[in-house]
Scaffold this motif. Structure first.
Motif, PDB file in Angstrom:
ATOM      1  N   GLU A 731       0.830  -1.202   0.000  1.00  0.00           N
ATOM      2  CA  GLU A 731       0.000   0.000   0.000  1.00  0.00           C
ATOM      3  C   GLU A 731       0.867   1.254   0.000  1.00  0.00           C
ATOM      4  O   GLU A 731       0.544   2.250  -0.665  1.00  0.00           O
ATOM      5  N   GLN A 732       1.966   1.215   0.751  1.00  0.00           N
ATOM      6  CA  GLN A 732       2.879   2.356   0.772  1.00  0.00           C
ATOM      7  C   GLN A 732       3.498   2.587  -0.607  1.00  0.00           C
ATOM      8  O   GLN A 732       3.628   3.723  -1.066  1.00  0.00           O
ATOM      9  N   VAL A 733       3.877   1.495  -1.251  1.00  0.00           N
ATOM     10  CA  VAL A 733       4.474   1.605  -2.582  1.00  0.00           C
ATOM     11  C   VAL A 733       3.472   2.202  -3.568  1.00  0.00           C
ATOM     12  O   VAL A 733       3.805   3.065  -4.385  1.00  0.00           O
ATOM     13  N   LYS A 734       2.219   1.741  -3.507  1.00  0.00           N
ATOM     14  CA  LYS A 734       1.190   2.269  -4.404  1.00  0.00           C
ATOM     15  C   LYS A 734       0.981   3.761  -4.172  1.00  0.00           C
ATOM     16  O   LYS A 734       0.791   4.539  -5.113  1.00  0.00           O
ATOM     17  N   SER A 735       0.995   4.166  -2.894  1.00  0.00           N
ATOM     18  CA  SER A 735       0.816   5.578  -2.570  1.00  0.00           C
ATOM     19  C   SER A 735       1.952   6.420  -3.134  1.00  0.00           C
ATOM     20  O   SER A 735       1.731   7.495  -3.708  1.00  0.00           O
ATOM     21  N   LEU A 736       3.178   5.913  -2.991  1.00  0.00           N
ATOM     22  CA  LEU A 736       4.329   6.632  -3.524  1.00  0.00           C
ATOM     23  C   LEU A 736       4.293   6.696  -5.047  1.00  0.00           C
ATOM     24  O   LEU A 736       4.657   7.719  -5.642  1.00  0.00           O
ATOM     25  N   GLU A 737       3.873   5.601  -5.682  1.00  0.00           N
ATOM     26  CA  GLU A 737       3.769   5.598  -7.141  1.00  0.00           C
ATOM     27  C   GLU A 737       2.743   6.613  -7.616  1.00  0.00           C
ATOM     28  O   GLU A 737       2.925   7.284  -8.642  1.00  0.00           O
ATOM     29  N   LYS A 738       1.624   6.742  -6.864  1.00  0.00           N
ATOM     30  CA  LYS A 738       0.597   7.706  -7.223  1.00  0.00           C
ATOM     31  C   LYS A 738       1.138   9.130  -7.110  1.00  0.00           C
ATOM     32  O   LYS A 738       0.902   9.978  -7.989  1.00  0.00           O
ATOM     33  N   GLU A 739       1.897   9.398  -6.027  1.00  0.00           N
ATOM     34  CA  GLU A 739       2.485  10.723  -5.853  1.00  0.00           C
ATOM     35  C   GLU A 739       3.466  11.018  -6.978  1.00  0.00           C
ATOM     36  O   GLU A 739       3.511  12.142  -7.500  1.00  0.00           O
ATOM     37  N   MET A 740       4.255  10.004  -7.363  1.00  0.00           N
ATOM     38  CA  MET A 740       5.229  10.196  -8.440  1.00  0.00           C
ATOM     39  C   MET A 740       4.528  10.517  -9.756  1.00  0.00           C
ATOM     40  O   MET A 740       4.973  11.383 -10.519  1.00  0.00           O
ATOM     41  N   THR A 741       3.408   9.828 -10.026  1.00  0.00           N
ATOM     42  CA  THR A 741       2.653  10.081 -11.251  1.00  0.00           C
ATOM     43  C   THR A 741       2.127  11.509 -11.277  1.00  0.00           C
ATOM     44  O   THR A 741       2.177  12.194 -12.308  1.00  0.00           O
ATOM     45  N   GLN A 742       1.633  11.986 -10.132  1.00  0.00           N
ATOM     46  CA  GLN A 742       1.116  13.353 -10.058  1.00  0.00           C
ATOM     47  C   GLN A 742       2.228  14.369 -10.283  1.00  0.00           C
ATOM     48  O   GLN A 742       2.041  15.381 -10.979  1.00  0.00           O
ATOM     49  N   LEU A 743       3.411  14.093  -9.702  1.00  0.00           N
ATOM     50  CA  LEU A 743       4.548  14.993  -9.890  1.00  0.00           C
ATOM     51  C   LEU A 743       4.986  15.025 -11.350  1.00  0.00           C
ATOM     52  O   LEU A 743       5.315  16.084 -11.893  1.00  0.00           O
ATOM     53  N   LYS A 744       4.988  13.826 -11.994  1.00  0.00           N
ATOM     54  CA  LYS A 744       5.360  13.768 -13.411  1.00  0.00           C
ATOM     55  C   LYS A 744       4.376  14.564 -14.253  1.00  0.00           C
ATOM     56  O   LYS A 744       4.756  15.221 -15.231  1.00  0.00           O
ATOM     57  N   SER A 745       3.093  14.483 -13.893  1.00  0.00           N
ATOM     58  CA  SER A 745       2.076  15.203 -14.643  1.00  0.00           C
ATOM     59  C   SER A 745       2.287  16.713 -14.538  1.00  0.00           C
ATOM     60  O   SER A 745       2.187  17.444 -15.529  1.00  0.00           O
ATOM     61  N   LYS A 746       2.570  17.174 -13.301  1.00  0.00           N
ATOM     62  CA  LYS A 746       2.836  18.607 -13.116  1.00  0.00           C
ATOM     63  C   LYS A 746       4.077  19.036 -13.884  1.00  0.00           C
ATOM     64  O   LYS A 746       4.101  20.097 -14.518  1.00  0.00           O
TER      65      LYS A 746
END
Length: 869
Positions: A731-746
């Motif tokens: 779950e922690q890994v998924k959360s970090l991956e989601k944050e990374m995706t949002q940062l990449k989008s920005k």
């Protein structure tokens, strides 16, 4: 007279003459490893004729299932188009093993044909070997056949005894003259009697061949009379049925007509004389019985033959317009025709249908793949399709040649038939070489049988009765030499039924021979393979034979556990589970079985629980010898890969009862502990389980427990909480991956705003071709979309380089695609960086392997757009 009645009358007639009715053997030859399939009735008796086996009877009669679809008996392409070619047929036969000879064989044949079956005597013509005066005299003087209908056939093939009327098992060994019986269909059918120039016509048809084995041919070609001459006869049921049912073609008999009507029903074909229906009717018989005997469609050996036959039937279904699975539905009709005579077919009919249905579904995929390859080849050369490509389609992808030929004809493309034939011949030679199965060392041995005492003993005083080095007999060997030793009596178990051969040693004062393996060089002769460590070992030497006790103990644990596991698999997965192969040694048991899905963790756990409960009961194992038919009646299962005689060894262990000649524990508790190590698929509908027992299983569990503890320590938790801890980490890994995706989008949005200012205007189109550092494919696509929105009218190429590979994305706004297409644009760049690409007019992507050319390729985009704008 129906085919079933003809078969029954044949067997009952010879039973009344003192013959034992012997069941049909498997289509996988158990006594002749040089054959791909059982192709005649005498195959199961070969060892008897060679004097290597002895039965409880001296007269036998059979209705033997046969397949001829390979080697010299390969007329597959003729099946369905001629009156008497088949892949599968039934051979009726009667055999004498040193009992009666020519006189009785001839009298029996004549009585059966003319009295029991009622054939007109004047319709029968006889052939004999040119020098066989005895057979000629019996036919003429005792049976009363007119001399003009007894034809002598000589050596017409350029060598002594090379005649259709002289039978030979091989270049050397048992052989003898034949007497064939032909049926005359009448002058309205073209053709002449045997031996004439018109003998290949259809008027005179051979229905029965009587082989008189009376000689032994030596290497010099000299014939020596056998002390006990034998008789081997064969009569095709289908040919006889055609005669008795007054039809000319085998496909007109009742058994085939029922299947032809079933094929017509499933293909919606109204023409019952269509050759494709005959092909389908023949092939369902062959395919079904091959599957009954454990063969699965594959890409080599017997599996390749089954796949080829099945797909040929499916292709003929396609020719009739049936593109949906249909072939498997004919299994029920086949059971209706042959299930009584061959109950093994009825018992596994559901399994047979499942295998065929899976193959049909794969064939649909094959057509799709084959068409893509064919289209690509024709795109390169629209005038000629080379033979190698046609053969690759046929051999690798199962794409029928005649379908390839049809497509070529439709497009006026020449097919390189000669090139295909060359590739096919090379494949046949390879297949023939691969299909030559050899027995242990191919050793010639004519001594006494081995007395096996290994069920009761692990050590035995024995005598060396034969020695072989590199397959050749020798009188003695010296220290350092590898050899094969034959003993008069042995406690060593020879590899059979999936169980590996014993290891151990042979010893005498000053002599030590290390046995590394034990195999059968003949059905009842054991060969001990190994190396002489010290001394000199000679024929006649007395030795102490001792089996490696620890290795045997672990092997028997694994073998006994295999029987319990087989029973447990049937309980958990269903009664369709049947053994399809096994390998048992001291390290493990490997068990192959029929099942169409991967086992779940829960199913594996259930099987382990059942087996270990059987072990805990510590019930006694019991082995007894009984007649095969009695064993089956009492619920014993016959295992794949095992050769069974008329008397069999039945093993009761726990709740399992199977036929098995292997070595086993005395009580189930001796197995100790059982653990499945792995489960996976090895072929269509075939799964493989590997398991361990005893100390090996205990060590496995100890190692797994240790690894579990190490994993728990790494995650800073206890083994009992490890699963919960892993879920939290995921779950922690998924959360970090989601944050990374949002940062990449920005980041992509910011990069898009900065890049927009670099676009140049070409005839009203904003053109941008740049490298986006560190971007992956998703980022490239996202930034391209943002740029299209901001630039309004634009043609864009974005690139990135990661690990030496180029990623490209091209985007074109909707108002510009009439002039510039994204697929063409990205392909222009990709070709300059070692790649190729394409896609929609508004969005496309590609890759490349030459980053060095990227700068120049992007620099050329503006000029490329200028030419098209």
């Amino acid at each position: 007279m129906k085919s079933s009645e003809i078969r029954e009358k044949f067997l009952k007639f010879f039973e009344s003459k003192g013959h034992s009715i012997v069941r049909s053997s498997s289509l996988i030859p158990g006594t002749d490893p040089t054959l791909l399939f059982t192709n005649s009735g005498m195959v199961q008796f070969k060892d008897v004729f060679l004097g290597q086996d002895q039965r409880s009877y001296t007269r036998a009669t059979t209705a033997q299932r046969c397949v001829r679809a390979g080697g010299k008996h390969n007329d597959l392409e003729n099946v369905g188009y001629t009156a008497r070619h088949h892949t599968f047929f039934e051979m009726l036969g009667n055999f004498s093993f040193g009992d009666y000879f020519k006189r009785d064989a001839i009298h029996y044949a004549w009585e059966l044909l003319t009295v029991v079956y009622g054939l007109p005597k004047d319709k029968l013509t006889i052939t004999v070997y040119q020098t066989d005066e005895e057979a000629y005299g019996i036919w003429l003087n005792e049976i009363g056949v007119p001399a003009e209908r007894i034809i002598r056939i000589g050596d017409n093939k350029g060598a002594p005894y090379a005649s259709d009327n002289f039978w030979q098992m091989a270049d050397t060994g048992p052989c003898g003259p034949c007497s064939e019986i032909f049926y005359d269909h009448g002058p309205e059918i073209w053709g002449g009697p045997p031996g004439s120039e018109q003998e290949d016509g259809d008027r005179f048809i051979e229905i029965w061949n009587l082989v008189f084995m009376q000689y032994n041919k030596d290497e010099q070609g000299v014939l020596h009379p056998l002390p006990k001459p034998c008789v081997d006869t064969g009569m095709g049921l289908e040919r006889l049925a055609a005669v008795l049912q007054h039809v000319h073609s085998n496909y007109e008999i009742d058994a085939f007509q029922a299947l032809i009507k079933a094929a017509a029903r499933e293909t919606a074909c109204s023409d019952l004389d269509h050759n494709s229906l005959k092909v389908i009717a023949d092939h369902i018989r062959c395919a079904a019985f091959l599957i009954v005997d454990g063969i699965i469609p594959g890409n080599e050996g017997r599996g390749y033959v089954l796949r080829r036959i099945t797909r040929r039937a499916l292709r003929h279904g396609h020719k009739l317009g049936q593109t949906k699975p249909f072939f498997y539905k004919l299994v029920a009709d086949l059971v209706g025709e042959m299930g009584v005579a061959y109950p093994e077919l009825a018992q596994v009919a559901e399994r047979v249908a499942q295998v065929l249905q899976q193959e049909e579904e794969r064939f649909g995929e094959t057509l799709e793949h084959g068409m893509k390859i064919l289209e690509a080849a024709l795109a390169k050369d629209s005038q000629r399709l080379d033979g190698r490509t046609a053969f690759t389609l046929y051999d690798t992808y199962g794409f029928p040649l005649d379908l390839t030929a049809d497509i070529c004809r439709e497009r006026n493309v020449e097919l390189d038939q000669a090139g295909f034939d060359t590739a096919m011949e090379h494949q046949k030679q390879t297949a023939r070489a691969a299909g030559k199965f050899k027995m242990s060392a191919g050793i010639e041995y004519s001594g006494a049988k081995t007395n096996f005492v290994g069920y009761e003993k692990l050590a035995q005083a024995s005598k060396v009765i034969a020695l072989y080095v590199d397959g050749s007999p020798v009188q003695q060997i010296s220290a350092g030499q590898s050899a094969l030793v034959v003993l008069d009596t042995t406690p060593f178990y020879a590899e059979s039924g999936g169980q590996c051969g014993d290891r151990g040693g042979l010893s005498a004062p000053g002599i030590s021979f290390e046995v590394s393996d034990t195999t059968k060089i003949q059905p009842d002769v054991f060969g001990h393979h190994g190396e002489l460590v010290t001394g000199t070992l000679a024929v006649g030497q007395s030795v102490e034979a001792h089996v490696a006790e620890a290795v045997r103990a672990q092997t028997v644990r694994n073998h006994s556990a295999t029987h319990l596991m087989h029973k447990a698999l049937r309980e958990v997965l269903g009664a369709h589970v049947a053994q399809k192969g096994s390998l048992v040694d001291a390290d493990k048991t490997r068990f192959d079985f029929s099942h169409n899905a991967a086992m779940t963790f829960d199913e594996i756990r259930q099987v382990e629980e059942i087996v270990n409960c059987e072990i805990l009961t510590n019930s006694a194992a019991q082995a007894q010898v009984m007649a095969f038919d009695d064993a089956v009646k009492h619920g014993a299962m016959a295992l794949f890969g095992e050769k069974y005689g008329d008397e069999v060894r039945v093993l009761d262990i726990g709740s399992s009862r199977e036929l098995c000649g292997g070595t086993h524990v005395k009580r189930t508790g001796d197995i100790g502990f059982f653990k499945i190590v792995s489960e996976g698929g090895i072929a269509a509908g075939i799964r493989r389980v590997e398991a361990v027992t005893g100390e090996v299983a205990v060590h496995l569990v100890q190692n797994l427990t240790a690894r579990l503890g190490e994993a728990a320590a790494l995650l800073k938790t206890q083994p009992d909480d490890l699963l919960h801890r892993i879920v939290l980490v995921q779950e922690q890994v998924k959360s970090l991956e989601k944050e990374m995706t949002q940062l990449k989008s920005k980041l992509a949005a910011n990069q898009g705003n900065e890049l927009a200012s670099q676009a140049v205007d070409i005839k009203g189109i904003k053109v941008l071709a740049v490298v986006l550092e560190g971007a992956d494919a998703n980022t490239l696509r996202e930034v391209t979309e943002k740029l299209k929105n901001s630039l309004k009218t634009a043609a864009i190429v974005l690139a990135s380089v990661q690990d030496g590979k180029v990623s490209l994305v091209a985007g074109v706004t909707a108002d510009t695609t009439a002039r510039v297409k994204a697929g063409d644009l990205v392909n222009f760049v990709a070709l300059q960086v070692g790649g190729k690409g394409g896609g929609r007019p508004d969005m496309a992507q590609a890759g490349g392997t030459n980053p060095a050319g990227l700068a120049q390729a992007l620099a050329g985009v503006a000029a490329w757009v200028t030419e098209r704008a």
